[in-house]
Design an enzyme around this catalytic site. Structure first.
Site, mmCIF file in Angstrom:
data_model
loop_
_atom_site.group_PDB
_atom_site.id
_atom_site.type_symbol
_atom_site.label_atom_id
_atom_site.label_comp_id
_atom_site.label_asym_id
_atom_site.label_seq_id
_atom_site.Cartn_x
_atom_site.Cartn_y
_atom_site.Cartn_z
ATOM 1 N N LEU A 168 -18.416 -17.364 -8.136
ATOM 2 C CA LEU A 168 -17.835 -16.810 -6.899
ATOM 3 C C LEU A 168 -16.467 -17.401 -6.557
ATOM 4 C CD1 LEU A 168 -21.063 -17.051 -4.685
ATOM 5 C CD2 LEU A 168 -20.351 -15.189 -6.191
ATOM 6 N N TRP A 182 -13.341 -18.231 -3.423
ATOM 7 C CA TRP A 182 -13.380 -18.929 -2.131
ATOM 8 C C TRP A 182 -12.939 -18.062 -0.957
ATOM 9 C CZ3 TRP A 182 -8.416 -18.277 -0.774
ATOM 10 C CH2 TRP A 182 -7.422 -18.348 -1.754
ATOM 11 N N LYS A 192 -22.869 -20.092 -8.797
ATOM 12 C CA LYS A 192 -21.862 -21.152 -8.831
ATOM 13 C C LYS A 192 -20.797 -20.764 -7.812
ATOM 14 C CE LYS A 192 -18.003 -23.226 -10.314
ATOM 15 N NZ LYS A 192 -17.452 -23.526 -9.009
ATOM 16 N N SER A 218 -9.837 -14.904 -10.071
ATOM 17 C CA SER A 218 -8.527 -14.534 -10.598
ATOM 18 C C SER A 218 -8.656 -13.846 -11.955
ATOM 19 C CB SER A 218 -7.665 -15.786 -10.744
ATOM 20 O OG SER A 218 -8.294 -16.688 -11.623
ATOM 21 N N TYR A 244 -15.553 -16.797 -23.306
ATOM 22 C CA TYR A 244 -16.821 -17.556 -23.344
ATOM 23 C C TYR A 244 -17.925 -16.691 -23.947
ATOM 24 C CZ TYR A 244 -14.676 -20.619 -19.717
ATOM 25 O OH TYR A 244 -13.861 -21.455 -19.000
ATOM 26 N N GLU A 279 -14.555 -8.945 -11.314
ATOM 27 C CA GLU A 279 -13.782 -8.390 -10.192
ATOM 28 C C GLU A 279 -12.620 -9.339 -9.993
ATOM 29 O OE1 GLU A 279 -14.261 -5.577 -9.004
ATOM 30 O OE2 GLU A 279 -16.383 -5.122 -9.289
ATOM 31 N N CYS A 280 -11.409 -8.877 -10.250
ATOM 32 C CA CYS A 280 -10.285 -9.816 -10.309
ATOM 33 C C CYS A 280 -9.195 -9.487 -9.291
ATOM 34 C CB CYS A 280 -9.750 -9.855 -11.730
ATOM 35 S SG CYS A 280 -10.979 -10.447 -12.913
ATOM 36 N N CYS A 312 -8.348 -9.803 -2.273
ATOM 37 C CA CYS A 312 -8.049 -9.154 -3.553
ATOM 38 C C CYS A 312 -7.457 -7.762 -3.359
ATOM 39 C CB CYS A 312 -9.308 -9.075 -4.400
ATOM 40 S SG CYS A 312 -10.659 -8.270 -3.548
ATOM 41 N N LYS A 346 2.110 -22.960 -3.836
ATOM 42 C CA LYS A 346 2.379 -21.824 -4.715
ATOM 43 C C LYS A 346 2.997 -20.671 -3.907
ATOM 44 C CE LYS A 346 -0.293 -18.448 -7.203
ATOM 45 N NZ LYS A 346 -1.621 -17.968 -7.431
ATOM 46 N N GLU A 397 0.481 -11.160 -8.053
ATOM 47 C CA GLU A 397 -0.425 -11.351 -6.913
ATOM 48 C C GLU A 397 -0.072 -12.686 -6.263
ATOM 49 O OE1 GLU A 397 -4.612 -12.390 -7.539
ATOM 50 O OE2 GLU A 397 -5.137 -10.916 -6.011
#
Ligand code: NAD
Length: 495
Positions: A162, A164, A188, A242, A252, A264-265, A299, A349, A398
């Site tokens: 997940l 934040w 997680k 992200s 992975y 979902e990015c 997002c 950033k 983004e």
């Protein structure tokens, strides 16, 4: 468990005693912790467990045993439904507490948490609980001597990783559909925002969800997230975060057991104002919400405003005036609409993007200031830049911070080309009174959710996810989300 009001949570935060930890059946206690600070004033509010790969292994062993012995998956659907509903009811009793946990952990305005995030979280649980006994398979139109059932089976052990920015809501979007399908779920949460997930799982156990059907491993992405992604006995991972980390999950999977991956990015969503659009209060509220809601840590943030050149001056005047309703400050106060950025590194950033945008020649129209007397939190004013061209960084990347890019166009074709000129494709909104134009633009925009004459991500009944590099492999929300969490089996019976 006793409910706590928001003042009690804020007081516990002041004392630095808020805690989120592993919830793993029979696991070793966690030996180390991550200090948890709030972005509101950068003070320590507590700690979270800093789990190891070994904790992930222990959670998977229990989750697999639960799946194999059927304690959750083989319960009668009506029984699972009752448990999910009892859980939802408990969360309703604890709604203010959950809202305050997200507020203090993520710096989200308390009014948003109380009026939007937690109600949406509860809706999600209610909706999927109700769906449990309404989803079933099909019979295929085969020869008369054959009966062919097409059935949906739970996929097995699911990892939910997940972000934040909407801690409680993203938890609900993954956990509710995964659990109702009968899977064993390992959550997680983001290391910056684990508090509400921890509390919701405690309430799940109180409602009767078996502990090995829903576990949580807290900790760092590169340790816990990676261990989930690479585990040989996890069947699928549903990830929100992200695009950069989303790509890692595909790697992975390829390096381990080819587990299913749904991503979902990120996004760089356009908002388009055509020359026939009516510039009224409703439009201004919608454009500003799309651009700045949740400090733009969203997002589907409408971070690119494309406006017909004939409308730009009036629109900008109204938008700048409308910003006076966007009070920035301590998000624990009820009248605050904008809190801080999530953490120092992210704040820095976003500040770099402010500098890059100025250096690339865009014109500052509103905002652009940082901190402005808020103590030691990470605050940035809602900011609007005009004359942003398609080759500028602000148009492409983004930001996940409150900077709106304004670009003009002179024809529908140009507007559509600019809207689609992005590696992302999560959402889009546009404004017009012309039905023919609306249908044409809606069909040509490359985005998972397109809103006409307003800004919305849809609701729990509608699927949510992205085209292009905004997503991969499936959708959250609606009945479509269930596809992530099951396998399709054909049973071919010959008489
Ligand atoms: P992130 O990618 O940094 O982190 C997301 C999760 O991945 C966290 O739990 C993190 O611990 C974990 N992680 C980090 N590094 C990892 C690694 N090397 N291996 C495995 N796991 C790792 O994202 P974020 O900063 O928490 O969230 C912001 C992003 O999420 C934005 O890009 C935003 O657009 C996106 N988002 C998308 C949606 C959507 O539905 N499309 C919704 C909300 C947020």
């Amino acid at each position: 468990m006793a409910t706590k009001n928001k003042e009690a949570i804020f007081e516990s935060a002041k004392q630095g005693v808020l805690y989120a930890g592993n919830l793993i059946v029979g696991a070793d206690p966690c030996q180390s912790a991550i200090v948890n600070t709030t972005p509101i004033d950068n003070s320590v509010i507590g700690k979270i467990d800093d789990a190891s790969e070994n904790h992930v292994n222990q959670a998977v062993t229990s989750a697999r045993a639960c799946f194999n012995n059927g304690t959750w998956k083989d319960k009668h659907p009506a029984e699972r439904k009752k448990i999910m509903q009892a859980w939802s009811n408990l969360m309703k009793e604890h709604a203010e507490e959950l809202a305050a946990l997200d507020c203090i952990d993520a710096g989200k305005p308390i009014s948003e948490c109380i009026n939007t995030d937690i109600p949406a979280t509860l809706d999600t649980f209610d909706w999927y609980a109700e769906a449990i006994d309404k989803v079933f398979g099909k019979v295929a139109p085969t020869d008369n001597n054959v009966v062919s059932w097409i059935v949906k089976e739970p996929i097995g052990v699911v990892g939910a990783v997940l972000p934040w920015n909407f801690p409680a809501q993203m938890f609900a979007w993954k956990v509710a559909p995964a659990l109702i399908m009968g899977n064993s779920v390992i959550v997680k949460p983001a290391e910056l925002t684990s508090l509400s997930a921890y509390r919701m799982i405690e309430l799940a156990y109180e409602a009767g969800v078996p502990q090995d059907a829903l576990q949580m491993v807290c900790g760092r992405g590169e340790v816990v997230g990676a261990a989930i992604g690479k585990h040989m006995d996890i069947d699928m991972v549903s990830f929100t975060g992200s695009t950069e980390v989303g790509r890692l999950f595909l790697q992975y999977s390829a390096q381990s057991n080819l587990k299913e991956i749904v991503l979902e990015c990120g996004g760089k969503s356009p908002q388009i104002v055509f020359e026939d659009a009516v510039i009224d209060e409703n439009m201004i509220n919608n454009i500003l919400s799309a651009a700045f809601w949740n400090m733009s840590e969203n997002c589907s943030c409408g971070s690119r405003l494309l406006v017909h050149s004939s409308k730009k001056q009036l629109l900008l005047e109204k938008l700048v005036a409308g910003l006076s309703d966007w009070k920035m400050g301590d998000p624990r106060q009820d009248n605050v609409a904008l809190g801080p950025m999530i953490e120092q590194a992210h704040f820095e950033k976003v500040v770099r993007y402010l500098e890059i945008t100025k250096s690339e020649g865009a014109s500052l129209v509103a905002g652009g200031n940082i901190h402005i007397g808020m103590g030691s939190g990470w605050y940035i004013e809602p900011t609007i830049f005009d004359n942003v061209t398609a080759d500028m960084t602000l148009f492409k990347e983004e930001i996940f911070g409150p900077i709106l890019a304004v670009t003009t166009f002179d024809s529908d074709d140009e507007a559509i080309r600019l809207a689609n000129d992005s590696s992302y494709g999560l959402a889009a909104s546009f404004y017009t009174q012309n039905l023919k134009r609306a249908l044409n633009v809606a069909s040509q925009i490359q985005a998972g959710t397109v809103s006409i004459n307003g800004f919305s991500e849809g609701d729990i009944t509608t699927p949510f996810g992205g085209y292009k590099q905004s997503g991969f492999g499936g959708r959250d929300n609606g009945l479509e989300a269930l596809e992530q969490y099951c396998q399709t089996k054909t049973i071919w019976t010959i008489s």
